[in-house]
Design a protein around this motif. Structure first.
Motif, PDB file in Angstrom:
ATOM      1  N   SER A   1       0.855  -1.192   0.000  1.00 55.94           N
ATOM      2  CA  SER A   1       0.000   0.000   0.000  1.00 55.94           C
ATOM      3  C   SER A   1       0.884   1.232   0.000  1.00 55.94           C
ATOM      4  O   SER A   1       2.091   1.141  -0.279  1.00 55.94           O
ATOM      5  CB  SER A   1      -0.947  -0.007   1.206  1.00 55.94           C
ATOM      6  OG  SER A   1      -1.907   1.029   1.093  1.00 55.94           O
TER       7      SER A   1
ATOM      8  N   GLU B   1      -4.831  -1.464  -6.735  1.00 59.14           N
ATOM      9  CA  GLU B   1      -5.542  -0.662  -5.736  1.00 59.14           C
ATOM     10  C   GLU B   1      -4.757   0.598  -5.380  1.00 59.14           C
ATOM     11  O   GLU B   1      -5.319   1.697  -5.273  1.00 59.14           O
ATOM     12  CB  GLU B   1      -5.791  -1.488  -4.474  1.00 59.14           C
ATOM     13  CG  GLU B   1      -6.540  -0.715  -3.399  1.00 59.14           C
ATOM     14  CD  GLU B   1      -6.586  -1.449  -2.080  1.00 59.14           C
ATOM     15  OE1 GLU B   1      -7.584  -1.304  -1.368  1.00 59.14           O
ATOM     16  OE2 GLU B   1      -5.621  -2.168  -1.761  1.00 59.14           O
ATOM     17  N   THR B   2      -3.429   0.462  -5.199  1.00 61.59           N
ATOM     18  CA  THR B   2      -2.608   1.614  -4.841  1.00 61.59           C
ATOM     19  C   THR B   2      -2.567   2.631  -5.974  1.00 61.59           C
ATOM     20  O   THR B   2      -2.595   3.849  -5.739  1.00 61.59           O
ATOM     21  CB  THR B   2      -1.187   1.152  -4.482  1.00 61.59           C
ATOM     22  OG1 THR B   2      -1.261   0.170  -3.430  1.00 61.59           O
ATOM     23  CG2 THR B   2      -0.328   2.310  -4.007  1.00 61.59           C
TER      24      THR B   2
ATOM     25  N   GLU C   1      -4.982   3.103  -8.109  1.00 59.12           N
ATOM     26  CA  GLU C   1      -6.307   3.703  -8.166  1.00 59.12           C
ATOM     27  C   GLU C   1      -6.532   4.694  -7.033  1.00 59.12           C
ATOM     28  O   GLU C   1      -7.114   5.766  -7.231  1.00 59.12           O
ATOM     29  CB  GLU C   1      -7.356   2.595  -8.114  1.00 59.12           C
ATOM     30  CG  GLU C   1      -8.769   3.039  -8.398  1.00 59.12           C
ATOM     31  CD  GLU C   1      -9.709   1.851  -8.504  1.00 59.12           C
ATOM     32  OE1 GLU C   1     -10.600   1.880  -9.348  1.00 59.12           O
ATOM     33  OE2 GLU C   1      -9.545   0.881  -7.725  1.00 59.12           O
ATOM     34  N   MET C   2      -6.079   4.372  -5.832  1.00 54.86           N
ATOM     35  CA  MET C   2      -6.362   5.199  -4.665  1.00 54.86           C
ATOM     36  C   MET C   2      -5.374   6.352  -4.477  1.00 54.86           C
ATOM     37  O   MET C   2      -5.730   7.400  -3.931  1.00 54.86           O
ATOM     38  CB  MET C   2      -6.371   4.330  -3.399  1.00 54.86           C
ATOM     39  CG  MET C   2      -7.478   3.306  -3.388  1.00 54.86           C
ATOM     40  SD  MET C   2      -9.098   4.102  -3.304  1.00 54.86           S
ATOM     41  CE  MET C   2     -10.187   2.715  -3.603  1.00 54.86           C
TER      42      MET C   2
ATOM     43  N   LEU D   1     -13.294   1.335  -8.048  1.00 50.88           N
ATOM     44  CA  LEU D   1     -14.088   2.512  -8.390  1.00 50.88           C
ATOM     45  C   LEU D   1     -14.638   2.396  -9.805  1.00 50.88           C
ATOM     46  O   LEU D   1     -14.063   1.708 -10.643  1.00 50.88           O
ATOM     47  CB  LEU D   1     -13.221   3.775  -8.282  1.00 50.88           C
ATOM     48  CG  LEU D   1     -12.590   4.038  -6.909  1.00 50.88           C
ATOM     49  CD1 LEU D   1     -11.638   5.223  -6.976  1.00 50.88           C
ATOM     50  CD2 LEU D   1     -13.653   4.262  -5.851  1.00 50.88           C
TER      51      LEU D   1
ATOM     52  N   HIS E   1      -8.087  10.564  -6.935  1.00 48.09           N
ATOM     53  CA  HIS E   1      -7.537   9.454  -6.157  1.00 48.09           C
ATOM     54  C   HIS E   1      -7.945   9.658  -4.699  1.00 48.09           C
ATOM     55  O   HIS E   1      -7.358  10.497  -3.992  1.00 48.09           O
ATOM     56  CB  HIS E   1      -6.016   9.408  -6.315  1.00 48.09           C
ATOM     57  CG  HIS E   1      -5.577   9.340  -7.749  1.00 48.09           C
ATOM     58  ND1 HIS E   1      -5.705   8.192  -8.512  1.00 48.09           N
ATOM     59  CD2 HIS E   1      -5.053  10.283  -8.573  1.00 48.09           C
ATOM     60  CE1 HIS E   1      -5.250   8.430  -9.731  1.00 48.09           C
ATOM     61  NE2 HIS E   1      -4.852   9.677  -9.798  1.00 48.09           N
ATOM     62  N   PRO E   2      -8.933   8.926  -4.208  1.00 48.55           N
ATOM     63  CA  PRO E   2      -9.574   9.269  -2.928  1.00 48.55           C
ATOM     64  C   PRO E   2      -8.730   9.103  -1.676  1.00 48.55           C
ATOM     65  O   PRO E   2      -9.127   9.603  -0.626  1.00 48.55           O
ATOM     66  CB  PRO E   2     -10.800   8.344  -2.891  1.00 48.55           C
ATOM     67  CG  PRO E   2     -10.497   7.246  -3.849  1.00 48.55           C
ATOM     68  CD  PRO E   2      -9.631   7.826  -4.901  1.00 48.55           C
ATOM     69  N   LEU E   3      -7.590   8.430  -1.735  1.00 53.19           N
ATOM     70  CA  LEU E   3      -6.766   8.312  -0.533  1.00 53.19           C
ATOM     71  C   LEU E   3      -5.647   9.344  -0.484  1.00 53.19           C
ATOM     72  O   LEU E   3      -4.850   9.341   0.464  1.00 53.19           O
ATOM     73  CB  LEU E   3      -6.187   6.893  -0.408  1.00 53.19           C
ATOM     74  CG  LEU E   3      -7.209   5.808  -0.073  1.00 53.19           C
ATOM     75  CD1 LEU E   3      -6.518   4.486   0.231  1.00 53.19           C
ATOM     76  CD2 LEU E   3      -8.091   6.198   1.112  1.00 53.19           C
ATOM     77  N   ARG E   4      -5.606  10.225  -1.467  1.00 54.32           N
ATOM     78  CA  ARG E   4      -4.701  11.369  -1.348  1.00 54.32           C
ATOM     79  C   ARG E   4      -5.296  12.366  -0.351  1.00 54.32           C
ATOM     80  O   ARG E   4      -6.503  12.562  -0.309  1.00 54.32           O
ATOM     81  CB  ARG E   4      -4.503  12.047  -2.705  1.00 54.32           C
ATOM     82  CG  ARG E   4      -3.648  11.241  -3.664  1.00 54.32           C
ATOM     83  CD  ARG E   4      -3.250  12.090  -4.853  1.00 54.32           C
ATOM     84  NE  ARG E   4      -2.330  11.389  -5.725  1.00 54.32           N
ATOM     85  CZ  ARG E   4      -1.573  11.977  -6.642  1.00 54.32           C
ATOM     86  NH1 ARG E   4      -1.656  13.303  -6.800  1.00 54.32           N
ATOM     87  NH2 ARG E   4      -0.758  11.279  -7.395  1.00 54.32           N
TER      88      ARG E   4
END
Length: 247
Positions: free
Chosen positions: A63, A116-117, A119-120, A136, A143-146
């Motif tokens: 991750s 996943e990494t 994408e996020m 997604l 990128h929603p985890l930024r």
């Protein structure tokens, strides 16, 4: 091998590459942690798997962590099923060009984690031929985890708890705080609040509009200088036939 010994062994295998060994928290679950440069990422992962003393034959997870201006940390956890020890490999990629080598050829199970990494966080894994949407919808943007990604659902939906953030059981006058991930209203959106309208700590573009100052009740009915006072509307007994009254 102890976590310190695992870290020292991997550092020796990668010499003369500049690496930094450490030990994670977790007491008896602590792991050796080795920071490597991005150019040595694939070499480090291969060494942890192929060395007889490390023998990390199991890929656990991969991750990333958003470190804002410092870039992104890409982290992988590898485990030895025979020797019962593990290692955390970590590298940092720049924010303006977040790219690191894919490890799918070493651990095929890393394919899902790299997708996943990507994408996020928007981190590219060079050599991975199928970095396709995983969680997604294809039309999703961003990128929603930024950390700069605005969690708009927390703005559009009410706080799900029994009380708003900042409220206690006894009530009180403290202003409710914004949920995590929600910027000040003046920092995003099509109609930002004008600068200077917000309170302290609401961002350079304004933020939540300041509460208007209270006025003296006795002054509310006073007319401005040079302006005739407005007459009160007629009472029930004062209305005529022309305004709906009764004779």
């Amino acid at each position: 091998m102890t976590p310190e010994e695992v870290g020292a062994r991997l550092v020796a295998l990668l010499a003369p590459v500049a690496t930094t060994p450490s030990v994670s928290g977790g007491q008896r679950f602590a792991r050796a942690t080795v920071d490597v440069p991005p150019t040595s990422w694939l070499t480090a992962v291969s060494a942890a798997r192929d060395d007889a003393e490390l023998a990390c034959d199991f890929f656990d997870w991969l991750s990333a962590v958003d470190e804002l201006a410092e870039g992104f940390d890409v982290v992988a956890h590898l485990w030895s099923t025979r020797l019962r020890h593990g290692v955390l490999l970590r590298t940092r990629v720049p924010r303006d060009a977040p790219t690191v080598a894919s490890v799918v050829d070493v651990y095929p199970g890393a394919a899902w984690h790299e997708r996943e990494t990507y994408e996020m966080f928007g981190i590219d894994f060079a050599g991975h031929e199928e970095l396709l949407p995983l969680l997604l919808p294809p039309e999703f943007e961003g990128h929603p985890l930024r950390k700069e990604f605005v969690l708009a659902s927390r703005v559009a939906k009410p706080w799900p708890g029994a009380k708003e953030p900042g409220e206690s059981e006894a009530g009180g006058g403290r202003r409710p705080i914004r949920p995590p991930g929600v910027p000040a209203p003046g920092e995003w959106g099509p109609t930002p609040t004008p600068a200077g309208a917000g309170g302290v700590g609401e961002g350079p573009r304004g933020g939540t509009p300041a509460r208007p100052a209270r006025t003296d009740r006795s002054a509310r009915g006073a007319a401005a200088p040079g302006v005739e006072p407005t007459a009160d509307p007629p009472g029930r007994d004062d209305r005529s036939d022309h305004d709906g009254g009764t004779a």
